[in-house]
Design a protein around this motif. Structure first.
Motif, PDB file in Angstrom:
ATOM      1  N   ILE A   1      57.176  41.344  18.934  1.00  0.00           N
ATOM      2  CA  ILE A   1      57.862  40.925  20.158  1.00  0.00           C
ATOM      3  C   ILE A   1      56.994  41.213  21.385  1.00  0.00           C
ATOM      4  CG2 ILE A   1      59.849  41.427  21.652  1.00  0.00           C
ATOM      5  CD1 ILE A   1      61.487  41.817  19.047  1.00  0.00           C
ATOM      6  N   LEU A   2      56.354  42.383  21.403  1.00  0.00           N
ATOM      7  CA  LEU A   2      55.479  42.723  22.525  1.00  0.00           C
ATOM      8  C   LEU A   2      54.310  41.740  22.636  1.00  0.00           C
ATOM      9  CD1 LEU A   2      55.330  46.624  22.358  1.00  0.00           C
ATOM     10  CD2 LEU A   2      56.573  45.202  23.978  1.00  0.00           C
ATOM     11  N   LYS A   3      53.730  41.356  21.497  1.00  0.00           N
ATOM     12  CA  LYS A   3      52.633  40.380  21.509  1.00  0.00           C
ATOM     13  C   LYS A   3      53.120  39.039  22.046  1.00  0.00           C
ATOM     14  CE  LYS A   3      49.882  42.402  17.806  1.00  0.00           C
ATOM     15  NZ  LYS A   3      49.441  42.290  16.414  1.00  0.00           N
ATOM     16  N   THR A   4      54.321  38.646  21.633  1.00  0.00           N
ATOM     17  CA  THR A   4      54.890  37.383  22.108  1.00  0.00           C
ATOM     18  C   THR A   4      55.110  37.437  23.614  1.00  0.00           C
ATOM     19  OG1 THR A   4      56.001  37.055  19.984  1.00  0.00           O
ATOM     20  CG2 THR A   4      56.821  35.777  21.851  1.00  0.00           C
ATOM     21  N   ILE A   5      55.630  38.555  24.096  1.00  0.00           N
ATOM     22  CA  ILE A   5      55.863  38.696  25.537  1.00  0.00           C
ATOM     23  C   ILE A   5      54.536  38.665  26.293  1.00  0.00           C
ATOM     24  CG2 ILE A   5      56.677  40.277  27.330  1.00  0.00           C
ATOM     25  CD1 ILE A   5      58.907  41.123  25.361  1.00  0.00           C
ATOM     26  N   LYS A   6      53.526  39.344  25.779  1.00  0.00           N
ATOM     27  CA  LYS A   6      52.212  39.326  26.421  1.00  0.00           C
ATOM     28  C   LYS A   6      51.647  37.908  26.466  1.00  0.00           C
ATOM     29  CE  LYS A   6      50.727  44.057  25.497  1.00  0.00           C
ATOM     30  NZ  LYS A   6      49.745  44.921  24.833  1.00  0.00           N
TER      31      LYS A   6
END
Length: 190
Positions: A130-135
């Protein structure tokens, strides 16, 4: 026209000093010349009046166009300021996300992984995705606003707004409305 009038007057004076037998036909020709001159003078005055009307209309059209282009230019300049401000806001949000949210999640991750319960590891892996997607979303937003600033800067320089830009903004506005849960008129969707 004044020179022509002066020449007609000179011909008239010459006709008066001509021998009597030639005077009448010459004076008749001078009268025809004066009539033609008067008619030509009337045509010139009509033409000048018509030219003045066209010039006035043309200048009015140009003034309207300048006012219209001025309004477009002001709108484009405002759009450019907004695009720059929104890009700066995206950068601030991205920095805050990476500093605070990711920082907090990293400390949670360390404490979860130190215990090493299998379900917790799956949760941490899901959080990482999820963090990678947000980034990635922040990077895409940054690209969008960089491109938008470029397009608006070009539009300001040329004083023209492209139809594609307008279509892109309309679709962007729809996407934002859908993403935020607000419809076109600004009320909350049910």
């Amino acid at each position: 026209m004044r020179r022509l009038s002066a020449l007609v007057d000179q011909v008239h004076e010459l006709a008066r000093s001509a021998p009597v037998q030639h005077r009448k036909p010459i004076l008749s020709r001078v009268a025809e010349l004066r009539a033609a001159y008067k008619k030509q003078q009337e045509r010139c005055i009509d033409f000048l009046q018509l030219t003045q009307e066209y010039a006035d209309r043309y200048l009015a059209d140009i003034s309207d166009e300048v006012r219209s282009q001025g309004a477009v230019l002001r709108a484009l300049e405002q759009r450019l300021r907004m695009a720059k401000d929104l890009r700066a806001e995206v950068i601030n949000l991205q920095n805050a996300f990476e500093k605070w949210t990711c920082g907090q999640l990293k400390s949670v991750r360390k404490s979860v992984l130190s215990i090493a319960i299998p379900d917790d590891v799956k949760l941490v892996e899901e959080m990482d995705k999820i963090l990678k997607t947000i980034k990635m979303c922040y990077k895409e937003l940054d690209k969008f606003w960089i491109g938008e600033v470029r397009r608006v800067t070009k539009a300001v320089k040329t004083c023209r707004m492209n139809k594609e830009d307008l279509d892109q903004w309309n679709s962007f506005q729809k996407a934002l409305s859908e993403a935020s849960g607000i419809d076109e008129v600004g009320s909350t969707l049910v």
